[in-house]
Structure formats: C-alpha cells, structure tokens
Enzyme design. Structure first.
Site, PDB file in Angstrom:
ATOM      1  N   LYS A 124       0.799  -1.222   0.000  1.00 23.15           N
ATOM      2  CA  LYS A 124       0.000   0.000   0.000  1.00 23.15           C
ATOM      3  C   LYS A 124       0.831   1.272   0.000  1.00 23.15           C
ATOM      4  O   LYS A 124       0.368   2.308  -0.473  1.00 23.15           O
ATOM      5  CB  LYS A 124      -0.945  -0.021   1.183  1.00 23.15           C
ATOM      6  N   GLU A 166      -6.396   3.045  -2.192  1.00 24.89           N
ATOM      7  CA  GLU A 166      -5.713   1.849  -2.694  1.00 24.89           C
ATOM      8  C   GLU A 166      -6.237   1.470  -4.069  1.00 24.89           C
ATOM      9  O   GLU A 166      -7.250   1.998  -4.518  1.00 24.89           O
ATOM     10  CB  GLU A 166      -5.866   0.664  -1.728  1.00 24.89           C
ATOM     11  N   ARG A 203      -7.761  -6.453  -9.893  1.00 27.24           N
ATOM     12  CA  ARG A 203      -8.553  -7.650 -10.220  1.00 27.24           C
ATOM     13  C   ARG A 203      -9.997  -7.250 -10.443  1.00 27.24           C
ATOM     14  O   ARG A 203     -10.366  -6.096 -10.220  1.00 27.24           O
ATOM     15  CB  ARG A 203      -8.494  -8.623  -9.049  1.00 27.24           C
TER      16      ARG A 203
HETATM   17  P1  ADP Z   1      -8.539  -2.857   2.845  1.00 28.27           P
HETATM   18  O1  ADP Z   1      -7.541  -3.124   1.760  1.00 28.27           O
HETATM   19  O2  ADP Z   1      -8.233  -3.590   4.105  1.00 28.27           O
HETATM   20  O3  ADP Z   1      -9.954  -3.023   2.373  1.00 28.27           O
HETATM   21  P2  ADP Z   1      -8.732   0.053   2.504  1.00 28.27           P
HETATM   22  O4  ADP Z   1      -7.556   0.961   2.510  1.00 28.27           O
HETATM   23  O5  ADP Z   1      -9.361  -0.232   1.180  1.00 28.27           O
HETATM   24  O6  ADP Z   1      -8.343  -1.316   3.253  1.00 28.27           O
HETATM   25  O7  ADP Z   1      -9.844   0.634   3.483  1.00 28.27           O
HETATM   26  C1  ADP Z   1     -11.032  -0.079   3.735  1.00 28.27           C
HETATM   27  C2  ADP Z   1     -12.068   0.845   4.353  1.00 28.27           C
HETATM   28  O8  ADP Z   1     -11.570   1.428   5.570  1.00 28.27           O
HETATM   29  C3  ADP Z   1     -12.427   2.046   3.486  1.00 28.27           C
HETATM   30  O9  ADP Z   1     -13.435   1.744   2.542  1.00 28.27           O
HETATM   31  C4  ADP Z   1     -12.919   3.017   4.550  1.00 28.27           C
HETATM   32  O10 ADP Z   1     -14.229   2.679   4.963  1.00 28.27           O
HETATM   33  C5  ADP Z   1     -11.998   2.768   5.712  1.00 28.27           C
HETATM   34  N1  ADP Z   1     -10.823   3.676   5.666  1.00 28.27           N
HETATM   35  C6  ADP Z   1      -9.618   3.440   5.068  1.00 28.27           C
HETATM   36  N2  ADP Z   1      -8.784   4.501   5.193  1.00 28.27           N
HETATM   37  C7  ADP Z   1      -9.457   5.433   5.896  1.00 28.27           C
HETATM   38  C8  ADP Z   1      -9.137   6.755   6.375  1.00 28.27           C
HETATM   39  N3  ADP Z   1      -7.944   7.334   6.143  1.00 28.27           N
HETATM   40  N4  ADP Z   1     -10.097   7.427   7.092  1.00 28.27           N
HETATM   41  C9  ADP Z   1     -11.295   6.864   7.348  1.00 28.27           C
HETATM   42  N5  ADP Z   1     -11.649   5.634   6.928  1.00 28.27           N
HETATM   43  C10 ADP Z   1     -10.758   4.917   6.227  1.00 28.27           C
END
Ligand code: ADP
Length: 447
Positions: free
Chosen positions: A116, A287, A291
């Site tokens: 990431k 991120e 896929r």
């Molecule tokens: P993963 O790969 O574990 O799914 P992500 O980075 O995609 O992790 O984040 C998953 C979810 O977590 C996001 O859709 C959001 O709801 C929450 N999230 C991630 N980063 C943040 C942030 N900086 N502030 C608030 N919520 C966040």
C-alpha cells in the site's frame, strides 16, 4: 481466442467467469477442493479437477496443484476471479512461466499495488490526490506522535500488506498511540505475515467512491464510472450503488479522467479499481485493486459492458472495441451482498439449503452458486449470493430492489436478506444521505 480457460476460484465468481467463457465459445475447467465436490461451479464446467482437501491453503491457494491441473487439461489461460490468488504476483508470474496466459494485469503491477505504501507513492507520481499521512512505513511511537501533531488527530494506523479491512486502528489522541501501534503491528503480522504499518489522517465522514478501469495492451484505457461502496460493516462492503448519489456529472468526469490518465501513464492492462475516500468535494486515493471486484455487476448494469468478457478479450491481446466517448451510462443499479450469516448477530450459518427461490423479472440479476439441496461447506467466504437490481432511475431501482428482496427465499440457513430490507427502508438511505460509518450506527456497532 482461447479454447480452454481454467477458473482458479469457487462460488458465484466461478460461475460468473464460466458464463462469460461459454458465451464466447470457450471451454471451462473448474478446480475444487474435496469440500466442493457438489458445488455448482463443478457441475457447470466442461471439466473439473479436484486439487486438494478443504482448507484453502491446501486447495484454492495451492499453486503447484493448480498449475498441474492446468497442464493436465491443456488450458490456455487461467482466470483467478477475486480473493484467493487473484492478487498474488508470484502466482501470476508462475502462470506465465508455465506458458499459460494470466487473465489479469502484469505481475509487476500486482506487486506494486499490493504494497500500500508503494501504491500510494505511485498514485502520487501519477497525479492522484492522497489522504495526508506518513510517506512510508512508521517504525516508532514517536513518529506516530509527530504525525498526529502535524496532520491532527484522529489518525488511522493501517497495515502495509492490508486487505479485507483488517489490521486498522484509530488513534484519537497521543495517549492512545502506543497501544494502537503495538496492536496494529501484531494484527498485521498475524493476518498478513508482515507487521509493517503506516499512518493516514482518519477522515470523519467520508464516502467510499471507486472508479472502474478497463485497459488493453495497446495503450487504450477507459473508465466505466464510479461505484459508491460506503455502506460497510467492519470496513467490509455490504451494499453498493452506481451512480453515487453524492457525485454530480462534473465530479464524476473529473475523477474518472484522472484515474484513466493515471492508468494510461502506468501502462496498466485488464480491469482494475481505484479506491478513493470522498469528503467535502475532494477525492483521496486509498488503494488500488488489480482484479475483478465483487461489485462489478452494477457497472455492467449501467454501461451494458460485460467486464469478464472484456477481461478475456484484452488478455488475448485484442484492442478495446470502444473508446471513452462510446461508453454510455444509463439508469441506476444497486447490489446487495447476501451472506450466510444471522442478520443481527452476523454469526456464520453454513449448512444445507432446504428451499431456494431467487427473484426474477425485468432488471433483476442474481449471481449465486446456491441451489436447493446444496450443502454449504463452512470453510470459505460467507458471501452466497449477489442480488443486482437496475432501474431507469434511483427510485425505480429502490422499488424494484424492495420487491426482489421480498421474493427471495433461501431456506435452511440464516442470510442477511432481512438486514438489506431494514437498511433500504431507512430515510437516510432513501435520500442517499450516508457515509462509511452510517451502517455501523444502524446495526449498533457505533454511536
Ligand atoms: P482494505 O484493503 O483492508 O480493504 P482500505 O484501505 O481499502 O483497506 O480501506 C477499507 C475501508 O476502511 C475504506 O473503505 C474506509 O471505509 C476505511 N478507511 C480506510 N482509510 C481510511 C481513512 N484514512 N479514514 C477513514 N476511513 C478509512
């Protein structure tokens, strides 16, 4: 064109890929564990190979067994679906070393986006806006405290190798930094075998907006609009819709163009999704998923484009058959993820399906591997069905979704159908007024 594709997955997504293959005149090969002898993907495929015992690490994640199966049946290509090996760069490399086509991006791009921090650095270089945070991994509590002072609390500690919403810790103030840092590292190590973590500003009430990308190997890239995936429980998506009730046309075009330009510069191929948080009119990249995603059918519903078919076409080296200007968005679509879980306690509920009647009619699609008499094994994901409903506008889509949920009968196990019924009846949802924390407040996980 390929003659034979091996589908390295199970459940509804294995069926989804099988359907695209058969519509293109391609033969399919199912792989399965001994727990899935009676699974629908095994029944539908032209050939099947049992590759191991029930635990996923011995079967659906067993790379030597999958490559041996592909060799024995003489497959041309391997489709990884989502989950399992779909974002494993080493698997993609081995598939190509064994002279099969990997239906997905290059191993380098998978590897880049799987870390990431590298993903965020790459995104910044490609001109995408980021959530403020640490430029790399954080190694000490002092670093977290310094960040908290400069970007302001709350901050979020996240796993570098993260996925599935695991290993995230919110830090409200300096006093919580030490405990959260230690816990996050332990959790990340246990879940991903990599304890590295980084820090982001924790956004208070964002929406999760993601952009679907489709690219060929000739430098053509289009975006297929956004999906609003803000309805989440424990950072896992529950219901998705497109278009997002929060975006106007100008915002959609701006972020879509930015995402497509970034992928063109990168030389990306295949389907991919760029995930952003959206708050106060601003987008922040979090991120990229390299896929096909669970929620891809809502994009198909409003664009008329079969994403798996396009994935297979570009994997053969064919150019995209259309340009950005040819992509027309029409109507509204919603997907409900139906899990085999109790709708209030979320306790998993595998078992035998005694009765099964999926809804039908105009604008209703069900992607599921369930059937009456099926015995659902306890070893895998609890997602058992996706109900995708489309309408000419959001209101028509909501009315249709309500009646489709009423029709759906799954006997013998608990499902989250009642949760969806409750959710879509809420005035905030009807008004499109929700953020990533809204559902947790509804189910009582959060104040
Ligand atoms: P993963 O790969 O574990 O799914 P992500 O980075 O995609 O992790 O984040 C998953 C979810 O977590 C996001 O859709 C959001 O709801 C929450 N999230 C991630 N980063 C943040 C942030 N900086 N502030 C608030 N919520 C966040």
């Amino acid at each position: 064109m390929f003659d034979k594709v091996l589908i390295a997955n199970r459940g509804e997504i294995a069926l989804r890929i099988h359907r695209a293959c058969h519509e293109m005149g391609i033969q399919t090969v199912a792989i399965h564990s001994t727990a899935d002898n009676d699974a629908m993907h095994v029944r539908l495929a032209d050939e099947s190979v049992c590759i191991g015992p029930p635990p996923a690490k011995d079967s659906y994640l067993n790379i030597p067994a999958i490559l041996s199966a592909a060799t024995i049946v003489g497959a041309d290509a391997i489709h990884p679906g989502y989950g399992f090996l779909s974002e494993n760069a080493r698997f993609a490399e081995l598939v190509e070393e064994h002279e099969f086509t990997f239906i997905g991006p290059t191993p380098q791009h998978i590897r880049m986006m799987g870390d990431k921090i590298v993903a965020k650095q790459t995104a910044a270089e490609l001109g995408l806006p980021l959530v403020p945070g640490s430029p790399g991994p954080v190694e000490s509590i002092d670093e977290i405290k310094a960040l908290g002072r400069s970007i302001g609390y709350p901050v979020l500690i996240k796993a570098v190798a993260g996925g599935g919403g695991r290993g995230m810790k919110v830090v409200e103030n300096e006093a919580q930094a030490e405990e959260a840092f230690n816990l996050a590292r332990q959790e990340a190590l246990a879940a991903f075998g990599n304890g590295a973590v980084y820090v982001e500003k924790y956004l208070g009430r964002p929406r999760h907006i993601e952009i679907q990308i489709l690219a060929d190997t000739h430098g053509n890239v289009v975006h297929l609009g956004e999906r609003d995936c803000s309805l989440q429980r424990r950072h896992q998506k529950v219901l998705e819709e497109t278009p997002s009730p929060a975006l106007n046309r100008e915002m959609r075009e701006r972020i879509g163009r930015l995402a497509a330009d970034a992928m063109r510069k990168m030389g990306y191929r295949g389907v991919g999704t760029l995930e952003f948080l959206f708050q106060d009119g601003e987008f922040y990249f979090i991120e990229m998923n390299t896929r096909l995603q669970v929620e891809h059918p809502i994009t198909e519903a409003i664009t008329g484009i079969d994403l798996v078919r396009e994935q297979i076409r570009v994997a053969t080296g064919a150019p995209l058959g259309f340009a950005q200007a040819d992509v027309k968005f029409s109507g509204h679509a919603i997907e409900c993820r139906i899990n085999a879980e109790h709708p209030e306690t979320f306790v998993p509920s595998p078992g035998r399906i005694t009765e099964y009647h999926p809804p039908g009619g105009l604008g209703v699609r069900v992607d599921s591997a369930l059937y009456a008499g099926y015995r659902m094994p306890p070893y895998y994901d609890s997602l058992v069905a996706k109900l995708i409903v489309a309408g000419t506008n959001r209101n028509e889509c909501l009315m249709r979704l309500r009646r489709a949920l009423e029709e759906y009968v799954v006997g013998g196990i608990d499902t989250t159908i009642p949760l969806h019924q409750r959710l879509i009846a809420q005035p905030d949802f009807v008004n499109g007024d929700y953020d990533i924390h809204w559902l947790e407040r509804l189910v009582g996980l959060k104040k």
